[in-house]
Design a protein around this motif. Structure first.
Motif, PDB file in Angstrom:
ATOM      1  N   ARG A 286       0.815  -1.209   0.000  1.00 43.05           N
ATOM      2  CA  ARG A 286       0.000   0.000   0.000  1.00 43.05           C
ATOM      3  C   ARG A 286       0.850   1.262   0.000  1.00 43.05           C
ATOM      4  O   ARG A 286       0.415   2.318  -0.470  1.00 43.05           O
ATOM      5  CB  ARG A 286      -0.941  -0.004   1.207  1.00 43.05           C
ATOM      6  N   SER A 311       1.519  -7.092  -1.961  1.00 42.36           N
ATOM      7  CA  SER A 311       0.689  -7.439  -0.807  1.00 42.36           C
ATOM      8  C   SER A 311      -0.765  -7.441  -1.269  1.00 42.36           C
ATOM      9  O   SER A 311      -1.097  -6.955  -2.346  1.00 42.36           O
ATOM     10  CB  SER A 311       0.847  -6.412   0.303  1.00 42.36           C
ATOM     11  N   ARG A 312      -1.600  -7.998  -0.428  1.00 39.30           N
ATOM     12  CA  ARG A 312      -3.005  -8.045  -0.789  1.00 39.30           C
ATOM     13  C   ARG A 312      -3.600  -6.645  -0.906  1.00 39.30           C
ATOM     14  O   ARG A 312      -4.474  -6.402  -1.744  1.00 39.30           O
ATOM     15  CB  ARG A 312      -3.775  -8.850   0.253  1.00 39.30           C
ATOM     16  N   VAL A 326       1.394 -12.217  -2.777  1.00 42.33           N
ATOM     17  CA  VAL A 326       2.125 -13.114  -1.885  1.00 42.33           C
ATOM     18  C   VAL A 326       1.373 -13.166  -0.564  1.00 42.33           C
ATOM     19  O   VAL A 326       0.930 -12.139  -0.066  1.00 42.33           O
ATOM     20  CB  VAL A 326       3.551 -12.566  -1.642  1.00 42.33           C
ATOM     21  N   GLN A 328      -1.027 -15.524   2.587  1.00 44.99           N
ATOM     22  CA  GLN A 328      -1.941 -16.588   2.954  1.00 44.99           C
ATOM     23  C   GLN A 328      -2.943 -16.898   1.855  1.00 44.99           C
ATOM     24  O   GLN A 328      -3.199 -18.050   1.539  1.00 44.99           O
ATOM     25  CB  GLN A 328      -2.675 -16.163   4.217  1.00 44.99           C
ATOM     26  N   THR A 329      -3.530 -15.868   1.279  1.00 43.84           N
ATOM     27  CA  THR A 329      -4.500 -16.109   0.217  1.00 43.84           C
ATOM     28  C   THR A 329      -3.897 -15.865  -1.165  1.00 43.84           C
ATOM     29  O   THR A 329      -4.592 -15.858  -2.153  1.00 43.84           O
ATOM     30  CB  THR A 329      -5.771 -15.246   0.405  1.00 43.84           C
ATOM     31  N   SER A 344       3.640  -3.505   5.302  1.00 43.40           N
ATOM     32  CA  SER A 344       3.757  -3.481   6.761  1.00 43.40           C
ATOM     33  C   SER A 344       4.206  -4.824   7.318  1.00 43.40           C
ATOM     34  O   SER A 344       4.826  -4.886   8.373  1.00 43.40           O
ATOM     35  CB  SER A 344       2.421  -3.068   7.385  1.00 43.40           C
ATOM     36  N   GLN A 348      -0.643 -12.274   7.679  1.00 48.63           N
ATOM     37  CA  GLN A 348      -1.102 -13.001   6.488  1.00 48.63           C
ATOM     38  C   GLN A 348      -0.128 -12.846   5.332  1.00 48.63           C
ATOM     39  O   GLN A 348      -0.025 -13.703   4.480  1.00 48.63           O
ATOM     40  CB  GLN A 348      -2.487 -12.509   6.032  1.00 48.63           C
ATOM     41  N   HIS A 349       0.567 -11.726   5.290  1.00 46.96           N
ATOM     42  CA  HIS A 349       1.581 -11.541   4.256  1.00 46.96           C
ATOM     43  C   HIS A 349       2.807 -12.396   4.588  1.00 46.96           C
ATOM     44  O   HIS A 349       3.339 -13.103   3.734  1.00 46.96           O
ATOM     45  CB  HIS A 349       1.969 -10.064   4.122  1.00 46.96           C
ATOM     46  N   ASN A 363      10.717   0.641   4.528  1.00 47.63           N
ATOM     47  CA  ASN A 363       9.456   1.145   5.070  1.00 47.63           C
ATOM     48  C   ASN A 363       9.757   2.402   5.876  1.00 47.63           C
ATOM     49  O   ASN A 363      10.790   2.479   6.546  1.00 47.63           O
ATOM     50  CB  ASN A 363       8.829   0.070   5.975  1.00 47.63           C
ATOM     51  N   ASP A 381      11.674   6.826   3.026  1.00 47.53           N
ATOM     52  CA  ASP A 381      10.629   6.960   2.013  1.00 47.53           C
ATOM     53  C   ASP A 381      10.993   6.116   0.790  1.00 47.53           C
ATOM     54  O   ASP A 381      12.020   6.353   0.151  1.00 47.53           O
ATOM     55  CB  ASP A 381      10.507   8.441   1.636  1.00 47.53           C
ATOM     56  N   LEU A 382      10.167   5.153   0.479  1.00 45.51           N
ATOM     57  CA  LEU A 382      10.499   4.221  -0.596  1.00 45.51           C
ATOM     58  C   LEU A 382      10.681   4.926  -1.937  1.00 45.51           C
ATOM     59  O   LEU A 382      11.422   4.458  -2.799  1.00 45.51           O
ATOM     60  CB  LEU A 382       9.443   3.102  -0.693  1.00 45.51           C
TER      61      LEU A 382
HETATM   62  C1  LIG Z   1      -8.131 -13.987   5.466  1.00 41.27           C
HETATM   63  C2  LIG Z   1      -7.107 -12.959   5.097  1.00 41.27           C
HETATM   64  C3  LIG Z   1      -6.164 -13.296   4.164  1.00 41.27           C
HETATM   65  C4  LIG Z   1      -5.182 -12.375   3.791  1.00 41.27           C
HETATM   66  N1  LIG Z   1      -4.266 -12.756   2.883  1.00 41.27           N
HETATM   67  C5  LIG Z   1      -3.267 -11.903   2.562  1.00 41.27           C
HETATM   68  C6  LIG Z   1      -2.276 -12.272   1.606  1.00 41.27           C
HETATM   69  O1  LIG Z   1      -2.303 -13.368   1.030  1.00 41.27           O
HETATM   70  N2  LIG Z   1      -1.286 -11.403   1.341  1.00 41.27           N
HETATM   71  C7  LIG Z   1      -1.216 -10.179   1.931  1.00 41.27           C
HETATM   72  O2  LIG Z   1      -0.278  -9.428   1.634  1.00 41.27           O
HETATM   73  N3  LIG Z   1      -2.155  -9.796   2.796  1.00 41.27           N
HETATM   74  C8  LIG Z   1      -3.191 -10.618   3.117  1.00 41.27           C
HETATM   75  N4  LIG Z   1      -4.149 -10.190   3.986  1.00 41.27           N
HETATM   76  C9  LIG Z   1      -4.199  -8.763   4.361  1.00 41.27           C
HETATM   77  C10 LIG Z   1      -3.227  -8.375   5.463  1.00 41.27           C
HETATM   78  O3  LIG Z   1      -3.887  -8.544   6.704  1.00 41.27           O
HETATM   79  C11 LIG Z   1      -2.845  -6.892   5.331  1.00 41.27           C
HETATM   80  O4  LIG Z   1      -4.013  -6.115   5.316  1.00 41.27           O
HETATM   81  C12 LIG Z   1      -2.036  -6.570   4.081  1.00 41.27           C
HETATM   82  O5  LIG Z   1      -0.978  -7.479   3.924  1.00 41.27           O
HETATM   83  C13 LIG Z   1      -1.494  -5.172   4.185  1.00 41.27           C
HETATM   84  O6  LIG Z   1      -0.810  -4.814   2.994  1.00 41.27           O
HETATM   85  P1  LIG Z   1       0.307  -3.692   3.005  1.00 41.27           P
HETATM   86  O7  LIG Z   1       1.394  -4.128   3.917  1.00 41.27           O
HETATM   87  O8  LIG Z   1       0.664  -3.420   1.595  1.00 41.27           O
HETATM   88  O9  LIG Z   1      -0.469  -2.420   3.544  1.00 41.27           O
HETATM   89  P2  LIG Z   1      -0.364  -1.654   4.924  1.00 41.27           P
HETATM   90  O10 LIG Z   1      -0.546  -2.556   6.065  1.00 41.27           O
HETATM   91  O11 LIG Z   1      -1.253  -0.464   4.818  1.00 41.27           O
HETATM   92  O12 LIG Z   1       1.151  -1.190   4.975  1.00 41.27           O
HETATM   93  C14 LIG Z   1       1.705  -0.209   4.147  1.00 41.27           C
HETATM   94  C15 LIG Z   1       3.104   0.081   4.674  1.00 41.27           C
HETATM   95  O13 LIG Z   1       3.748   0.983   3.804  1.00 41.27           O
HETATM   96  C16 LIG Z   1       4.500   1.921   4.566  1.00 41.27           C
HETATM   97  N5  LIG Z   1       4.635   3.128   3.758  1.00 41.27           N
HETATM   98  C17 LIG Z   1       3.667   3.987   3.367  1.00 41.27           C
HETATM   99  N6  LIG Z   1       4.189   4.951   2.593  1.00 41.27           N
HETATM  100  C18 LIG Z   1       5.506   4.716   2.480  1.00 41.27           C
HETATM  101  C19 LIG Z   1       6.585   5.355   1.819  1.00 41.27           C
HETATM  102  N7  LIG Z   1       6.409   6.471   1.067  1.00 41.27           N
HETATM  103  N8  LIG Z   1       7.836   4.850   1.950  1.00 41.27           N
HETATM  104  C20 LIG Z   1       8.033   3.738   2.694  1.00 41.27           C
HETATM  105  N9  LIG Z   1       7.051   3.076   3.328  1.00 41.27           N
HETATM  106  C21 LIG Z   1       5.792   3.555   3.227  1.00 41.27           C
HETATM  107  C22 LIG Z   1       3.704   2.096   5.820  1.00 41.27           C
HETATM  108  O14 LIG Z   1       4.555   2.498   6.895  1.00 41.27           O
HETATM  109  C23 LIG Z   1       3.114   0.696   6.059  1.00 41.27           C
HETATM  110  O15 LIG Z   1       3.947  -0.084   6.901  1.00 41.27           O
HETATM  111  C24 LIG Z   1      -5.149 -11.087   4.369  1.00 41.27           C
HETATM  112  C25 LIG Z   1      -6.118 -10.763   5.313  1.00 41.27           C
HETATM  113  C26 LIG Z   1      -7.080 -11.674   5.683  1.00 41.27           C
HETATM  114  C27 LIG Z   1      -8.089 -11.310   6.697  1.00 41.27           C
END
Ligand SMILES: Cc1cc2nc3c(=O)[nH]c(=O)nc-3n(C[C@H](O)[C@H](O)[C@H](O)COP(=O)(O)OP(=O)(O)OC[C@H]3O[C@@H](n4cnc5c(N)ncnc54)[C@H](O)[C@@H]3O)c2cc1C
Ligand SMILES: Nc1ncnc2c1ncn2[C@@H]1O[C@H](COP(=O)(O)O)[C@@H](O)[C@H]1O
Lengths: 399, 266
Positions: A286, A311-312, A326, A328-329, A344, A348-349, A363, A381-382
């Motif tokens: 995200r 990520s999801r 990548v 769990q799902t 993050s 699940q990731h 991050n 900052d990525l």
């Molecule tokens: C049943 C179930 C199954 C799931 N299966 C999966 C799965 O298979 N894969 C999966 O990935 N998730 C899965 N999830 C979702 C998981 O719980 C998280 O919601 C998801 O992984 C979060 O994705 P993220 O890390 O990209 O987003 P976020 O959690 O929002 O993290 C974004 C990160 O980016 C950082 N960031 C933001 N801006 C910048 C920047 N400019 N520079 C550097 N860093 C920055 C933030 O600090 C934060 O740590 C599942 C959830 C459930 C309930």
């Protein structure tokens, strides 16, 4: 539907059990006595903790188990598609071989398909001592019914002790049907398998609850002990073309006119991304803020000769297709190098990438859980870090 | 079209936090939801009912509070709902769950299609759907991402299944059981009218006495598998080295050095 039995007069209200309950299902009531909520799964973690023996689980009927001794040997189902075996099956052969050696028994591969003898030979090269080969046009493409009935008949005839299948879409589909026919236990998506000292039972370890807990599961009174295993959890064995083994041909059990399903077509995904087999993966989450964010991810991946993961959150937002997910799902990956950018590191990731050899996290939040499992990290900052890393590597790799 | 949808009430695992000191799950305040994959199953059943007429019945096996999941399904548009609840069902693994659901489905009577989610997010097995189909001796089509045609007269269904290599087009006879993935549709929200109806609807509870179940095959006793240990996963050994430097450029240089030293990049 809590299972836990609480002897109220034995409970001293010490609260030790509350601390060990992985589900937060225990609490003290107004009289300082333990109560259990519906969150209880009957896992039994609390029972040995209780100093006064106030907690117990209902007695399970003892089953006659002497007849189980005739079940012997470890089996692996070898999945094939278009005349090629899938790599997950070879990983399972490697792991099955290890278990068979521990049990002092042989490893058998089940190959179902059409003109599949080369796959049977390959199975021997990877470690099978014996192969059941069912070669028939009805088995050319995977269909649940003819495959499941075939395996059921083989199990009834030869009685294996352990039966492993890959946790692919076909493997999960097939295992669920076979275990139901046979009335035996099936543990899904295992990430660890062991033989228990003494009992010689298969300990099946798997994540549950979205990876928040690891459960160990046993199947004591039923055979075979069945499990599906996730891709890339076990090492791929090295094939040895000189290995010898036995190929036994068996007959299919269904005729084409008895099979109610037809596979009409397969629409293969164009520019298919195979992150599952990549040695290096650069993933975005995200933190990329939008689909354009993946440009710098692609650039870094290109310099490294790696694939792009996600990520999801990024997939759900529609920035990149599901094939890249990548976790769990999504896919389970086990690259030599996994670089997580703006992810993050939710449990699940992690479930899909924590066995990577080297993990790098980029991050801006130093508290992000991804840093807890990473080997190297940059807090920043990525949008500036990733291009800088690409440049630094480009320079060193003379690209 | 007579459709039966199997749904499960699960804790929202995205809301689960781990107590860092005790290593246990903090479940207080974690909301119970309909298993997300099951909402796609409900939606798909409703869409085909709207096209072809008929009835959608939702069932769940669970504790008494699972009735709220059934009410939500009714609010979305399901016609009937049945709760399977009995202390004797407790501790069921996927085998015993599938058996109990299958017996209940036989009692409901005739059906064209059974819908399940691809997996439940708490147990994460995806085994109950295939189990129910096998118990009922009907075909199963798992990981369905599109139902391209459904012909009740000819008793035919054609679907696309999401497999590793792409999408597989499969034809089968009815009745059959399908498990759905989330690409299949976008589930609707309950309507005001639906919510009102769900508050009034009578949801029968069937216990083991209402079903022709073999008591040896239900609950903990009927379950071939046993959970013998539960723990929170151990932290990964690797201690993270954070690149410390005055500029991003230098941090990146440092990391590049480290990565090359690992001899992974060629
Ligand atoms: C049943 C179930 C199954 C799931 N299966 C999966 C799965 O298979 N894969 C999966 O990935 N998730 C899965 N999830 C979702 C998981 O719980 C998280 O919601 C998801 O992984 C979060 O994705 P993220 O890390 O990209 O987003 P976020 O959690 O929002 O993290 C974004 C990160 O980016 C950082 N960031 C933001 N801006 C910048 C920047 N400019 N520079 C550097 N860093 C920055 C933030 O600090 C934060 O740590 C599942 C959830 C459930 C309930
Ligand atoms: N207790 C239950 N009651 C009704 N349906 C269930 C139950 N458990 C599982 N299911 C159905 O089976 C699917 C797969 O669940 P699982 O095998 O637990 O991953 C779910 O998406 C539901 O459709």
């Amino acid at each position: 539907m809590a299972l836990l039995v609480i002897k109220r007069d034995a409970c001293t209200g010490c609260g030790l059990c509350i601390q060990v309950c992985p589900f937060g299902a225990l609490a003290l009531d107004s009289e300082n006595i333990i109560t259990v909520s519906e969150a209880c799964t009957g896992c039994g973690a609390c029972v040995p903790e209780c100093p006064t023996g106030a907690l117990s689980l209902p007695e399970v009927e003892k089953k006659e188990s002497s007849h189980l001794d005739i079940y012997q040997g470890v089996w692996v189902w070898v999945e094939q598609f278009n005349g090629r075996a899938s790599s997950i099956s070879w990983e399972m052969i490697g792991e099955g071989k290890r278990l068979a050696e521990k049990r002092g028994t042989i490893l058998t591969a089940c190959v179902l398909g059409h003109e599949a003898e080369p796959i049977a030979r390959e199975a021997i090269a990877y470690g099978a001592d014996r192969v059941f080969l069912v070669d028939d046009p009805t088995l050319e493409v995977y269909r649940t019914d003819p495959y499941a009935r075939c395996l059921v008949e083989l199990v009834k005839k030869y009685k294996p002790e352990i039966f492993l299948l890959g946790a692919s879409t076909r493997g999960r589909d097939l295992a669920g049907a076979v275990a139901t026919y046979l009335y035996t236990g099936l543990t899904a998506d295992c990430t660890g398998l062991e033989i228990e000292e003494g009992s010689n039972l298969l300990l099946q370890i798997r994540p549950a609850f979205g990876g928040n807990i690891m459960a160990t599961i046993k199947c004591e009174n039923y055979r075979p002990q069945m499990a599906t295993v996730r891709h890339h959890v076990f090492e791929m064995p090295v094939p040895d073309q000189t290995r010898q083994g036995q190929i036994i041909r068996e007959q299919p059990v269904m005729l084409e006119e008895q099979i109610a399903t037809r596979v009409l077509d397969l629409m293969v995904e164009k520019n298919e991304v195979n992150i599952a087999d990549a040695k290096i993966i650069v993933s975005g989450g995200r933190g990329l803020k939008g689909p354009e964010g993946f440009t710098i991810i692609h650039e870094l991946a290109d310099v490294l000769g790696g694939a792009v993961g996600a990520s999801r959150a990024a997939v759900d937002a529609g920035w990149i297709s599901y094939a890249h997910q990548v976790g769990q799902t999504g896919r389970t990956v086990r690259p030599d190098l996994y670089i997580a950018c703006g992810i993050s590191g939710a449990i699940q990731h992690q479930a899909g990438m924590r066995t990577s050899k080297i993990i790098v996290a980029i991050n801006k939040d130093p508290e992000a859980p991804i840093f807890q499992i990473a080997d190297y990290g940059i807090v920043g900052d990525l949008f500036t870090v990733v291009p800088a890393l690409t440049r630094a590597l480009k320079k060193r790799l003379n690209k | 079209m007579q459709a039966i949808v199997c749904i499960k009430q699960v804790p929202d695992t995205t809301e689960v936090k781990i107590d860092p000191e005790r290593g246990t799950l903090i479940r207080e305040g974690v909301p119970s939801i309909i298993n997300p994959f099951d909402t796609y199953a409900i939606e798909e059943a409703l869409r085909w009912k709207e096209k072809l007429g008929g009835k959608v019945t939702v069932i769940t096996m669970g504790p008494p509070q699972a009735i709220s999941a059934l009410k939500e399904a009714v609010a979305m548009g399901a016609d009937e709902a049945i709760l399977l609840s009995d202390p004797a069902f407790a501790g069921a693994d996927t085998w015993a769950t599938a058996y109990t659901l299958a017996v209940a489905i036989r009692k409901i009577g005739s059906f064209d299609l059974i819908f399940c989610g691809r997996q439940a997010i708490d147990g994460d097995t995806g085994q109950v759907g295939p189990g129910v189909a096998t118990q009922l001796q009907i075909n199963q089509l798992t990981y369905v991402c599109r139902i391209s045609s459904l012909d009740l007269e000819q008793k035919r269904i054609e679907v696309e299944r999401l497999v590793e290599e792409g999408k597989e087009v499969v034809q089968s006879t009815l009745p059959c059981l399908i498990t759905v993935v989330k690409d299949i549709n976008q589930p609707r929200y309950p309507t005001i009218l639906g919510i009102r109806r769900s508050q009034k609807v009578q949801i029968p509870t069937w216990t083991s006495k209402d079903l022709e179940v073999d008591p040896k095959l239900i609950g903990l006793n009927g379950s071939p598998t046993r959970v013998v240990k539960v723990e929170t996963p151990p932290a990964r050994a690797g201690k993270c080295q954070i690149m410390q430097a005055d500029s991003v450029e230098q941090q990146a240089e440092l990391l590049a050095e480290k990565l090359l030293a690992e001899k992974i990049i060629v």
